[in-house]
Structure formats: structure tokens, C-alpha cells
Write a protein that holds these residues in place. Sequence first.
Motif, mmCIF file in Angstrom:
data_model
loop_
_atom_site.group_PDB
_atom_site.id
_atom_site.type_symbol
_atom_site.label_atom_id
_atom_site.label_comp_id
_atom_site.label_asym_id
_atom_site.label_seq_id
_atom_site.Cartn_x
_atom_site.Cartn_y
_atom_site.Cartn_z
ATOM 1 N N ARG A 1 0.824 -1.205 0.000
ATOM 2 C CA ARG A 1 0.000 0.000 0.000
ATOM 3 C C ARG A 1 0.861 1.260 0.000
ATOM 4 N NH1 ARG A 1 -3.253 -1.544 5.011
ATOM 5 N NH2 ARG A 1 -3.789 0.679 5.121
ATOM 6 N N ARG B 1 2.017 1.864 -3.449
ATOM 7 C CA ARG B 1 0.944 2.473 -4.239
ATOM 8 C C ARG B 1 0.804 3.968 -3.918
ATOM 9 N NH1 ARG B 1 -2.557 0.876 -8.520
ATOM 10 N NH2 ARG B 1 -4.499 2.046 -8.308
ATOM 11 N N GLN C 1 -6.985 -6.253 5.800
ATOM 12 C CA GLN C 1 -6.396 -5.267 4.897
ATOM 13 C C GLN C 1 -7.443 -4.542 4.061
ATOM 14 O OE1 GLN C 1 -2.886 -4.187 4.123
ATOM 15 N NE2 GLN C 1 -3.236 -4.613 6.297
ATOM 16 N N LEU D 1 -7.908 -0.611 4.212
ATOM 17 C CA LEU D 1 -7.844 0.199 3.000
ATOM 18 C C LEU D 1 -9.059 1.124 2.893
ATOM 19 C CD1 LEU D 1 -6.530 0.901 0.264
ATOM 20 C CD2 LEU D 1 -7.834 -0.995 -0.731
ATOM 21 N N GLN E 1 -8.464 3.927 5.126
ATOM 22 C CA GLN E 1 -7.418 4.790 4.575
ATOM 23 C C GLN E 1 -7.961 5.705 3.473
ATOM 24 O OE1 GLN E 1 -3.794 2.753 3.192
ATOM 25 N NE2 GLN E 1 -3.920 3.946 1.317
ATOM 26 N N GLU E 2 -8.698 5.118 2.538
ATOM 27 C CA GLU E 2 -9.150 5.870 1.354
ATOM 28 C C GLU E 2 -10.587 6.358 1.482
ATOM 29 O OE1 GLU E 2 -7.074 6.588 -1.329
ATOM 30 O OE2 GLU E 2 -5.646 5.870 0.195
ATOM 31 N N TRP F 1 -10.085 -2.469 -5.683
ATOM 32 C CA TRP F 1 -9.389 -2.691 -4.416
ATOM 33 C C TRP F 1 -8.168 -3.587 -4.573
ATOM 34 C CZ3 TRP F 1 -9.171 -7.778 -3.000
ATOM 35 C CH2 TRP F 1 -10.143 -8.643 -3.536
ATOM 36 N N TRP G 1 -4.388 -2.260 -5.049
ATOM 37 C CA TRP G 1 -3.591 -1.683 -3.963
ATOM 38 C C TRP G 1 -2.484 -2.620 -3.487
ATOM 39 C CZ3 TRP G 1 -3.224 3.037 -1.735
ATOM 40 C CH2 TRP G 1 -4.133 3.987 -2.188
ATOM 41 N N TRP G 2 -2.589 -3.909 -3.809
ATOM 42 C CA TRP G 2 -1.553 -4.855 -3.361
ATOM 43 C C TRP G 2 -0.721 -5.356 -4.531
ATOM 44 C CZ3 TRP G 2 -6.435 -4.631 -1.118
ATOM 45 C CH2 TRP G 2 -6.431 -4.171 0.196
#
Length: 712
Positions: free
Chosen positions: A172, A175, A406, A410, A413-414, A422, A425-426
Amino acid sequence: MTGLHPVVEHHIVNTLGWPSLRPLQSAAVEPLAGGSDALLLAPTAAGKTEAAVFPLLSRMAASNWHGTSLVYVCPIKALLNNLLPRLEGYAAWLGRRVALWHGDVPTGTRRKILRERPDILLTTPESLESMLVSVNVDHREFFAGLRAIVVDEVHAFAGDDRGWHLLAVLERLTRVTGRPLQRVGLSATVGNPGELLRWLQGSGAGTRPAQVVAPDLNGNAPSVTPLGPSVRDAPQAPPPGDIRLDYVGTVSNAATVISSLHRSEKRLVFCDSKQLVEELGHALRARGVTTFLSHASLSADERRRSEQAFAEARDCVIVSTSTLELGIDVGDLDRVIQLNAPMTVASFLQRLGRTGRRPGTLRNCLFLALNEEALLHAAGLLLLWGRHWVEPVTPPPEPRHIAAQQVLALCLQEHRVGDRLWQEWWNGLGPFGATAAPIVSHLIDAGYLDRDGGMLFIGPEAERRFGHRHFMNLTAVFTAAPEFTVLAGRTEIGRTDPALLTEEIEGPRLLLLGGRTWRVTYIDWRRRRCFVEPSDGHGRARWNGVGIGGLSFAMVRAMRSVLLGADPPVQLTRRATERLAVLREEAVESVHPGGTVITRSPGGDVRWWTWAGFRANATLAATLAGVADPGQRVEDAFIRLREELTPDMWKAATGDAPERLCLPDVDEKALNGLKFSVALPHRLATATLAARLADLNGAASVLREPARFSML
């Protein structure tokens, strides 16, 4: 020192007074300064921190990195605290700044860090996660200049779920920054360094340059090994040392031995539980030994005082769990003593590396076995060590619960994430890609996520389960057992198991904590606090652990070899030799060099002596459910079989068993130790834990061996 920045070279020579770099440090300069990912592999005190930091500081200066360009990750806060002054000094050579960010750092200090971003940030994976999800941190701005990550003690991460969590957070961050991040791991000796480096690279494995920098098999100058398909990992040779094995039988006897041996020396004693640390610490103090204690349930101030006092003292003992196994500096040690045995050879090497740092001294360790099982375990471990064998570090399989965590993190976070975006992101990292789609569907169906207009965001069930204190519980992937805080006045001593406060007793309730006895004066049940005052007598210590235990296939097979007559290449005391002889005589019916043994006791107890370890035996018990005793507790050395077993029944049950191995049965209560399992469909949570309980290779190996029937 070619390859380092001139200012760094100047200070190494003139400030540190080093005429040259150590071999590992010299070998690390070219790959790290050139931007390669790397694993620096060496025993404790080989200068791994400097081997990583000097080239990266040089690269920082040469390329004019700005902002927070280097993140240094450690598994424990104490190690970060210990590293801070050293790294501050190195960074100051170039006019750069270092800051510390973890759970104990005050809010005011954090605000200053956000205003005045340091060049190097020392932190934990959990704190990195909290920065990404915090509404108070503009993570895109803060990490805009990030170029490199150093992961200290990377082997301590890779073997459990914290490793998967760390990898996912690094993806992440990649990214967020929009660029590949150089990844450098520092590790003690492991059996599979190439695989460990590929794991650390995450989605960049196979696309970015990567090198293992490690001592050769004889412990000489390091080799630099580029990764490629033809490279084969080899375990590193253990360092020479003065290793002894003794059998003492009780904690009291161990305290007597420790108090009488090596007087005027500084001794570090490792124990395999917090309870044992407390009991030995109390016994040593009763014998007039200056004793300090360190374990995770002591308060941070209590541990810090102990570690500082121990570092400055002589003729003293510090008793610790694995908290002092990592690279925390407790000064120049004379002796390491091990009560019973650590679980792995790698852990033993880490502990052994705390000694022998002065010129002309040898690494040393005295094993004191408290019972026969511990004596056999220690002998087996030392036999493996003598064969130059070290465990491979293997990440836990199928981290579905971490994938669920995760995705939720995420969305925090976003705020909103596209229901088809999604995965990006990984960056294609296996467990967090397409295979996680059913998990995301379940999170939506169960209310952990809401979906609207093709966007995913935090749902009411996630708020209910994890929303306490700004979702703090979502940033850590390990589960801590509930404990009560113990206070003497306003001073926190540590934490204890609530069971000690609820069980029925006669007389005063006495606790053992910090190696001292305390009398409970008041219990605040609502706030989970317990007030105490000093007391005479002998209190009790207790903590309940979580997780799945048991020894590995290789370890238990080495113990079997000891019973068959193999001696570890160390000095055995007369007591240890005599007790091993008794164990070998008693085991004559349960071990055989030609295969496994099935025995029947006069009482009808039938046991299959596999000597295969916890996970292989759990797999075998599930596979042979027709002849295995149902509901049995899994052991390391044997499996209980049904009393009516006959050779014909055995032949029928095992004929095709290697081709139909089953995953172990899962106790529903064990799911509580798998954090975030509640965010998975029950069948996936159970399948995850079953895969982690299994050892298919070990089970298949045992089934290929002939089984002898004894006393049938």
C-alpha cells in the motif's frame, strides 16, 4: 570504503574511529548503494544496522532525497528505542534527522513529526498502518518522498501473521508513493535466506534486483549472492562456542547453580515463559543475587529500568523471555544461560550471539533442564545445531483473515474504494489479489463493508467490532490475552492474568510480578486494575498464552536420534549424561532405527510412536480417524490409537493413507486466537486454521516408514 558518501566515510574513520568496515558492512555497500533489494544475514553483533544504514545514508545524500525517505521497521518498540540515539548520530553527519513513532510516543511529539518531517522514521508495522488510516495524518504528503524500507529482524516477522501484515502495508505504501521501494531485510541465521528475501520483496520478486549478503558456511567473509532460479539456499554453519548441557530438575536447583557459578560476571538467563521468569527471579533474589527481570507483561518503565540497570552493572543476572533475544543492547555479556530449551535452532543462535563479543572470548551457553522432556528437547536442538541445520522461515499459509483486515484498513485509509479496484492496492501480491474476492463478498454480505454506486466503505458491523478508539484494534493482527494492570500506588508494575484474581484462596491474595511478592489490596473490576502493596512470602505468577504450539518434525526426529544413541557435540554434565541414559533405557520400546513403533501398555493404552512433531501428528490423527483414538490431545511424539487395533486393521487403514492425507480437525475455541476470523465465512476461518495445523510432508514421510508392533 569505496561506494560510501565522502562525509559518511570521514565520520566512520574520524568519529567512530574505525580503521575499516566489518566484512558484512563492506560487502553490503555496492548492492544497497546501487538500489538493490537485499537481505543482510549475520549473527548478532555483526553490525547489520550499520551495514544497511551507511549505504542508504550515502544514497540519500548523493541523490538528494527529501522528506521522509527512509523507514526503519522493527518488531518491538524496545528495539526502536534502543536504536534511536545511534541512528540520530549517523544521520547528523549529513545534517539529516531521525524520529521515533510508535504507541508510546506522546501526541505532542507526533504532531511535531507531522509538521517537521524527519528524513528517517523508526516505527513498527502497526504504527505504519495507523498512520495510513489516521484522519490526522496526510499519508500521501507524509510519505511522498519515501524511497527505501529497512526491516530489522525480518525473520521475526516472516514466520507469523505480522509478516503478511507488513508485506501488505508495504504494498500500500508503494501504491501511495507511486514508485518501487527498495527493501532491505536484516536477519539472524536462517535456513532459507533466498526464499526469505523473495518473500520480503513481495510483488517485486523476480522483477527487481535482489541479493543475499551473508557469511559463508565457515563464518568467513560474506558472500554476495544474486537471486536467480538456479540459486539453492544452504543453512549457515553455527559459530564455535562453549556450549554445555546440565540437568537440574527444579527451579530452586537452577537458582542454586546460577547463584554459585560465574560470580562477578554478567549473566543473561532465557526462560520459555513469563511464569518461569518470575519464579526464577524470585528464587535468585532469595539467594542474594542482584537480579533484574524482563518480559512483555512488565510495564515499559519496569523493563526499561531493569535493562538500563543491567547494562550498567556487573556481577548480576537478568532473567528474560524472548524479549531480549532480539538486538536490544544490554551491554557486554559474559554468559548466556538457557532454562529448558528454545523452540528453534534459529532462536538458540540468536541468544548465543549475545555473548562472545569481546576479542578473545567465545560464544557460550549453559542449558539447565528442569525436567526430562526439556533435557531431551535441548539435546535434540543441540544435535541439529551440531549438524549445521537451521529452520527455514516459512510464512503461515492462507492468510485469509489478514486479507479481510487489509480490505477494511484500506477502506479506512481511502474512505471509499472501487469495488473492482481494491485489488490493485496490493500490486498482485498473492493472498490479497483475486483469491480474496470471496472474502470481500462476505464482508459486504455480513455488513463489515457497505457498497453504493460501485464504491466500498466501512459498514456498521466493522464499526461495532473494530471501531473502538478510532479503529485501533484493526491495526494489529495479533491477539493479546486479557490482563489486569497491577499498580503499587500510582506506579504500574505490569499486568497479570485475571484468573489469579478470581480463583478461590485462603488467606491474603499474593501475586508474583517483577520478581517480587505483592499483596492484593483492591481490585477495580470495571477498569481492569489491581492495586497491591509489597509483601513477604511467595506469590503466584500466571499468564495464559494464545496460538498453536508443539515442536517441529525436524526437532522431534532429532530427539528420537538422541534416544537412539546420538550425542550432541557439546559438554554434558554428569547429571545430564546419567539422566539421558535413563531416558534411553525407558524408551527402548518406543524408538527403533528401522521405523515407527506401535505399543500396547498392560492397561490397554495403544500408542503409535511417530516422533513426528505436533503438526504431523495432528495431520496423521485426522487422516487415520478410523483407527485413531477420537478426541485425543495432540502430542509431539505419539498418537493414541483405538484399544481394539489389530495388525490387519492397521494395514487396511494405512494402505492408501499417503494419497489421502486430511487436514487436522479444528477446535472451535482455537479460532479465537485467529484475529479477524470473525470477518471470514466460518468455513474459510476453519480452513485457514486447519492448513496452519497441518504438516503434510511430515505425515507422508512417517506413513512411508514401516511400523513395528510391540507387545500386541
